[in-house]
Design a protein around this motif. Sequence first.
Motif, short mmCIF file in Angstrom:
data_model
loop_
_atom_site.label_atom_id
_atom_site.label_comp_id
_atom_site.label_asym_id
_atom_site.label_seq_id
_atom_site.Cartn_x
_atom_site.Cartn_y
_atom_site.Cartn_z
N ILE A 175 -18.85 -47.26 16.97
CA ILE A 175 -19.58 -48.10 16.03
C ILE A 175 -18.88 -48.05 14.68
O ILE A 175 -18.02 -47.20 14.46
CB ILE A 175 -21.06 -47.66 15.84
N SER A 176 -19.26 -48.95 13.78
CA SER A 176 -18.68 -48.90 12.43
C SER A 176 -19.75 -48.41 11.47
O SER A 176 -20.94 -48.46 11.76
CB SER A 176 -18.20 -50.29 12.02
N ASP A 177 -19.29 -47.92 10.31
CA ASP A 177 -20.24 -47.37 9.35
C ASP A 177 -21.16 -48.43 8.77
O ASP A 177 -22.22 -48.11 8.23
CB ASP A 177 -19.49 -46.65 8.22
N THR A 224 -20.83 -56.11 14.32
CA THR A 224 -19.97 -54.93 14.16
C THR A 224 -19.73 -54.25 15.51
O THR A 224 -18.73 -53.59 15.69
CB THR A 224 -20.58 -53.89 13.19
N ARG A 225 -20.69 -54.41 16.45
CA ARG A 225 -20.49 -53.73 17.74
C ARG A 225 -19.65 -54.54 18.71
O ARG A 225 -18.99 -53.99 19.59
CB ARG A 225 -21.86 -53.46 18.39
N LEU A 226 -19.70 -55.87 18.57
CA LEU A 226 -19.06 -56.73 19.57
C LEU A 226 -17.55 -56.53 19.71
O LEU A 226 -17.05 -56.53 20.84
CB LEU A 226 -19.39 -58.20 19.32
N PRO A 227 -16.80 -56.35 18.61
CA PRO A 227 -15.34 -56.23 18.80
C PRO A 227 -14.99 -55.16 19.83
O PRO A 227 -14.22 -55.41 20.76
CB PRO A 227 -14.85 -55.84 17.40
N LEU A 231 -14.42 -54.89 27.42
CA LEU A 231 -14.72 -55.83 28.50
C LEU A 231 -13.42 -56.30 29.15
O LEU A 231 -13.31 -56.38 30.37
CB LEU A 231 -15.45 -57.03 27.89
N PHE A 232 -12.44 -56.58 28.31
CA PHE A 232 -11.15 -57.01 28.85
C PHE A 232 -10.50 -55.87 29.63
O PHE A 232 -9.96 -56.08 30.72
CB PHE A 232 -10.23 -57.52 27.72
N LEU A 252 -25.78 -61.49 25.31
CA LEU A 252 -25.43 -62.89 25.54
C LEU A 252 -23.94 -63.12 25.29
O LEU A 252 -23.27 -63.77 26.10
CB LEU A 252 -26.25 -63.80 24.61
N ALA A 253 -23.43 -62.55 24.19
CA ALA A 253 -22.01 -62.75 23.86
C ALA A 253 -21.12 -62.20 24.97
O ALA A 253 -20.18 -62.87 25.41
CB ALA A 253 -21.69 -62.08 22.52
#
Lengths: 458, 458
Positions: A274-276, A290-293, A299-300, B374-375
């Motif tokens: 996670i990020s701060d 912030t969590r998606l990246p 995922l890849f 969802l993303a």
Amino acid sequence: MVEQKRENNEVRYNEEFLQMLLMEQEIDAFREHFLALHPYDQAKFYEKVGPDIRQTIYLYLSPEEMALIFEVIDLEDDEYEQFLSEMDPAYGAEMLSHMYTDDAVDVLNELDNEQRESFLEMMDSETAEEINELLGYAQYTAGAIMTTEYVTILENSTVRSAMAVLRKEAPNAETIYYIFVVNDQRQLVGVMSLRDLIIADEDILIHDIMSERVVSVKVGDDQEDVAQIMRDYNFLAIPVIDDNNELQGIITVDDIIDVIDEEASDDYSKLAGISDADDFDAGPFKAAMTRLPWLIILLFLGMFTANLMGQFEATLEKVALLAVFIPLISGTSGNSGTQALAVAVRGIATGEVNEQSKLKLLMKECLTGLFTGLACGVTVVAIIFLWKHQITIGLLVGAAICCSILVATIAGSFIPLLMDKLGIDPAVASGPFITTLNDVTSILIYLGLATTFINQIM
Amino acid sequence: MVEQKRENNEVRYNEEFLQMLLMEQEIDAFREHFLALHPYDQAKFYEKVGPDIRQTIYLYLSPEEMALIFEVIDLEDDEYEQFLSEMDPAYGAEMLSHMYTDDAVDVLNELDNEQRESFLEMMDSETAEEINELLGYAQYTAGAIMTTEYVTILENSTVRSAMAVLRKEAPNAETIYYIFVVNDQRQLVGVMSLRDLIIADEDILIHDIMSERVVSVKVGDDQEDVAQIMRDYNFLAIPVIDDNNELQGIITVDDIIDVIDEEASDDYSKLAGISDADDFDAGPFKAAMTRLPWLIILLFLGMFTANLMGQFEATLEKVALLAVFIPLISGTSGNSGTQALAVAVRGIATGEVNEQSKLKLLMKECLTGLFTGLACGVTVVAIIFLWKHQITIGLLVGAAICCSILVATIAGSFIPLLMDKLGIDPAVASGPFITTLNDVTSILIYLGLATTFINQIM
């Protein structure tokens, strides 16, 4: 009287009352009550009220009084810019010049170049120059967190004259509890605590009672190393010198607590991926962004794993039971990899792991991986035999777990060591990354073994 | 002169030289060189040499000099017992009675009851009583980390008499930089810094210049809360009072740095599923033994997962391709669960998450889980379609990932909140545990969906 206690998050001041005084323009009553508060509580109030109430605060408080608030305030990065832009620029510049230089530098670092320059131009040239010098030090170094407000005494002063200097400097110095002793060239030659000074005979020379074994740091030293030294020696402040042994500034313990907190929170965040910025206050959309990246990168990597597994589809088609143990194997190897990673990252952070001991750590982790792998492998064989009465599948899963744990443990310590070597913060090799990497290897090991011994299993 | 610098782990003292002085029984030379070192460096040397050299050190140093070393030494838990048992018991007891009470308590807490009692019996009764009182406070409370060596001044003293008290008490007090002001009943009524005291007029009454807004903590307060307050207010020391407002002790900033360090390292370890004993110095066997409990527990949970998956063996037999995406789905949901867990644990630790805001956090995490789910779901459908040209499997995997992330994110924040409610340290819900739990739910969701829509997939 000491009536106001802190019960959990209960505040120590009457927020509504202060707001009311501001809205009814009771300047004297507001100043009396507000200035009696500790600056931290003043900051909490200031931070909480709306922009129009803050405008009244700027009217009622001098830049000097505002400076005390900005020295302790703990804002989000972008809030510094927002709050400063609310103020009259001259007011803001004067406030900044009244702050301890290290705190002013922290605030100025959050602004863009243009804003920073315009504030520095409005300050008196001496302060601006001091701040400019501090701004020049690389982030996360001793130079970047030191302050230039400290008390120096010449080594040939008497205790009496030193006390006089101290009384004069006390209101402006960030700490007066350590006195740094310099020679005519401003080179650091000794240190004294105020404690030693006040019990000393007034006519004695500082040179005769100071401690000559000064522990100091260099302007370019990493702030984490500085924190470690101050923690080990229980210092309240440490002098910062340049290559010429000239005193350039001091670092006080309150800044070091912030460093320790930041670094710990940083390592923790990275282990969790996670990020701060992803804290309790963040809205759900900001948190998701912030969590998606990390999630998408992983995922890849996961798709890559899936693709690899696709190579073994024929094996899986023949014995569907094999698929059942995949989460067990990848999970266990992921866990042991994370354990090894955490030990290595912590060892690097505390400085216990250095060039000479890297190989020792790797050797140790090889053996640890072997022990844990064997223990888990044997356990799995036993469970599968007792529970499912399957010996061949049990042996296969056990062997896969044993090998996967060994590989995961070695990878968990090798990767952070390698990153450290390459000059990358080893904490970046976060938990999720190591876990996903170990997914791939453990599945390759498992399905590879299964494909090799397919005839025995069927 | 300040010649000795610290370059990484380079030591500041000449180890061989000191050892030689000890072996050649050069008591005076040894004392001269050794006592010139900072206690932390003395401790490093003492810790490093063998037991027979330590015996000589006990002969050459007084218990009082040894006490300074033991105040800063940072040993493994069992080493305190070992080192103390090397000493003559009377020497050890005298050393303990010369230490600051809080540090003596830390050492005594590492011994078993019998040893502790025997040391206390050998001490003078006043010190033993003070220590016994501190030993009575629950671990991790303010009472357990406070010291009883501090300076108090009566509120009706003058600045001059206060300075005289200070000069007298300075050698024994743990800090003299804050002076705590009490009334006749020993109740805390104010505080002053030494800085304010030395710039004040000598004839003025303390009562007239002290600050009456004292921030204090109760003996039973959690040490983490104390650390938070000291950090927020930048205090060098904080007074500890009982329910009757009577001053019982003070906590100094060096102890707080240790608390912050410990707690951070503790949370980090739990997120990785390791114990603090599992550090760089531990041998591979010891490391394996500390890691195995978690691994074995998770192995059983993994077997449970495998057993659940067994229920879907028929589905897996029909479409072996399904198995290929299991690591992807369980990995992604595990990662998002760990992220949510880390945010919740950190929020609870910093006190940002309290009773009122728990529901807010849960609601936020539901939305965050929905957004990220969802993303990731849409991304996966797109990848599988573009790469494998499979739309049905893609939709199935996408839907499973979306649901799994949602469930994992909610579980990741709900479980630590629940544990906090039940009075369990939320950090115990460590990363590996949440990850394994999310393995189970994600696989149930995925294979459940697959079984329901098996006709569409085939």
